[in-house]
Design an enzyme around this catalytic site. Structure first.
Site, PDB file in Angstrom:
ATOM      1  CB  ILE A 157      48.159  43.378 -35.865  1.00 35.08           C
ATOM      2  CG1 ILE A 157      48.581  44.848 -35.944  1.00 35.08           C
ATOM      3  CG2 ILE A 157      49.313  42.515 -35.361  1.00 35.08           C
ATOM      4  CD1 ILE A 157      48.921  45.465 -34.601  1.00 35.08           C
ATOM      5  CG  ASP A 215      27.279  34.975 -28.941  1.00 38.46           C
ATOM      6  OD1 ASP A 215      28.014  34.077 -28.466  1.00 38.46           O
ATOM      7  OD2 ASP A 215      26.089  34.779 -29.257  1.00 38.46           O
TER       8      ASP A 215
END
Length: 609
Positions: A328, A381
């Site tokens: 999406i 990260d």
């Protein structure tokens, strides 16, 4: 092309000034790491978090100082390319006996690229690849510690060796019961070694610094016996009474990969020769890239540099094209990937739908928050880059059109290159919504339980993810659920968790609109259900294990505890690994066995007296 002679008298002074700036940076970095021991001993968890956050800012501050000095003293922005090439050659000479040459080369690149426009960068005067070897560097000063210590259990009993290993770190706080802890540790080690015979080279190698993160200190090393190597990490924690205890022991590459995960905060490690630490850790986790290991030990700029070198190398040896990432599409970020490369590239769009009331600077501040915060194994990260040039021919046209439509301010076409002025790079994961579509019932249950655990770990770290939809979470290679969409992230303590007020009349109850007052920081957890739990199988598992996430009281209770100064424990290993849980399990099993024996024992015949 290098100059024929080192003819510019300024070149050496510029190189020395550059190295002075790096040395100051590493000195401050080392002082912050060395102080982690005292903070751990004192149980100063807020100080530890603050130090971890501030340390991330050190590098950019020193780069700014270095660039400012070179501009002020040498008018560096006006120097010729020939002079910059001479500066680089002098700099290489200064690094020959340096203990952190690879970091100093990266610092040189950072300062140089800050001063000059990217059109002036070339291979002649920045370090595109290392110029000074990091092999076999060791600190030979008499008072210095070696990178690792080697212990030889044949001289002592194996048990005494582990006591020596722990005591050699000289922690200035007593253990609750070190003998008991070492017994647990030794039992676990012997279980891993099995029925082994000590070879001539039987030894335990332990890195000389403890690894500090959050509320833990970790002993990291490996057992070597013949051709067999057993990597391990031993977490040391505080008990509720403030004494020390060995909490568990982790073994093998997979468990250490979890400890050094890209979704966790960086360690604080006191090391004079970081390349030697990286080499040692890589011997324990050979599948982990050096870039991620450098980042894990707090050298995230070096990690970025190595990652980018790996990326360029991959581009040179691949032929597939960048595409819009599957899944999406985001409202704030345009995400693309290279199918053969296990990372995604994220660019902030120039405009957003009306429901997204935000700005580019606010979004960047959210990503910085995550970089500086304890990620507790649940937030990926990110690597942040500026002015990245991609080969235009490697982009699918559909992606080019999307970038031109949504991000025109961030793109520049320069000949055969397509330049992005700012982007983030994250490890690619399977979006949780896609994973659930094809999952078996067993996989659904495991993923939904993990999803709830991920949210609860974030809550414990004072993080409210904001948008909790499945598509904003990813599934890692080992099945962990990790959050990766940060544009709506908030500190938990800055949110106001409320229950939906009771409707005052039938009209309000039947209304499709929100009829009660909602403040900018108000959150109504009970409204999460309709967006998350449309699938009956998902709803059943979620309500069984994590129904409390729909209760405002759960969130508000954690908020109040954090505001009161409590720092939650979040462990980078399973609860079953903890020695105290294993002890409780053994005690429960023994009690159950005893009860069974009592019930099965023959009853004494009643007396006739």
């Amino acid at each position: 092309m290098f100059p024929r002679a080192l003819s510019d008298s300024r070149a050496f002074d510029i190189a020395q000034a550059m190295l002075d700036g790096f040395n100051r940076h590493y000195q401050l970095f080392t002082e912050a790491n060395a102080a982690a021991k005292a903070r751990f001993e004192a149980g100063d968890w807020h100080g530890q978090q603050r130090a971890q956050r501030e340390r991330i800012e050190f590098y950019d501050m020193r780069v700014d100082e270095g660039a400012e000095r070179l501009q002020r003293e040498f008018n560096a922005g006006e120097l010729s390319m020939d002079t910059w090439q001479q500066v680089k050659l002098h700099y290489i000479g200064l690094l020959v006996n340096h203990h952190q040459p690879e970091l100093a080369e990266t610092f040189f690149n950072s300062v140089t690229t800050k001063i000059l426009h990217r059109s002036y960068f070339n291979n002649d005067f920045i370090f595109v690849r290392p110029a000074v070897s990091t092999e076999y560097i060791e600190n030979d000063e008499p008072a210095s510690l070696p990178t690792y210590r080697a212990y030889y259990p044949v001289r002592d009993s194996l048990r005494d060796t582990w006591v020596r290993i722990v005591n050699n770190f000289q922690l200035q706080r007593p253990f609750e019961d070190l003998d008991r802890d070492v017994d647990h540790l030794l039992s676990a080690v012997l279980t891993q070694l099995g029925d082994f015979k000590a070879r001539a080279n039987f030894q335990v190698q332990v890195l000389s610094s403890l690894f500090y993160r959050n509320k833990g200190a970790y002993i990291v090393g490996k057992v070597i016996n013949g051709f067999y190597e057993l990597p391990f990490a031993v977490p040391i924690l505080h008990t509720p009474q403030g004494l020390l205890t060995i909490d568990a022991v982790l073994f093998g590459e997979d468990e250490l990969q979890m400890l050094f995960s890209f979704a966790r905060a960086y360690f604080m490690v006191n090391m004079e020769v970081p390349s030697a630490y990286v080499q040692f850790l890589r011997s324990m986790m050979p599948r982990k890239p050096r870039s991620e290991i450098y980042s894990a030990i707090g050298l995230h700029k070096q990690g970025k540099n190595l990652f980018y070198r790996d990326f360029l190398y991959h581009l040179r040896h691949s032929s597939d094209r960048f595409r819009i990432a599957p899944g999406i599409k985001g409202m704030v970020m345009l995400v693309f990937d290279l199918p053969s490369f296990p990372f995604v590239f994220k660019v902030i769009k120039d405009f957003y739908p009306p429901q997204k009331d935000t700005t580019r600077e606010q979004i960047k501040s959210k990503y910085l928050l995550v970089k500086q915060h304890d990620r507790v194994g649940r937030m990926a990260d990110t690597l942040e880059y500026s002015n990245v040039a991609f080969p235009r021919a490697r982009f699918e046209e559909e992606l080019i059109e999307e970038l031109k439509h949504f991000c025109p301010s961030l793109i520049e076409e320069d000949g055969d290159s397509f330049v992005l002025r700012h982007l983030y790079i994250e490890r690619r994961m399977v979006p949780l919504n896609i994973y659930l579509q094809d999952a078996t019932r067993e996989q659904i249950e495991r993923a939904v339980v993990e999803y709830g655990n991920a949210i609860k770990d974030l809550v414990a770290a004072n993080i409210f993810p904001g948008d909790m939809l499945w598509k904003n979470f990813g599934v890692t290679r080992n099945g962990k659920i990790v959050f990766y969409d940060y544009d709506e992230i908030e500190y938990l303590t800055e949110c106001n968790f409320r229950r939906v007020p009771e409707a005052r009349n039938e009209e309000e109850e039947m209304s499709g609109e929100v009829w009660y007052r909602v403040g900018p920081k108000d959150v109504f957890p009970e409204t999460f259900g309709p967006f998350l739990l449309g699938n009956p199988s998902v709803r059943e598992v979620f309500m069984k294990h994590h129904g409390d996430l729909l209760d405002a009281g759960f969130w508000q209770g954690h908020k109040e505890r954090i505001l009161a100064g409590h720092v939650h424990d979040v462990f980078p290993y399973e609860a079953s690994k903890r020695f105290k849980n294993q002890r409780r399990l053994r005690e429960a099993q023994a009690a159950a066995a005893s009860l069974v024996q009592e019930r099965q024992a023959p009853q004494e015949a009643p007396s006739n007296n």
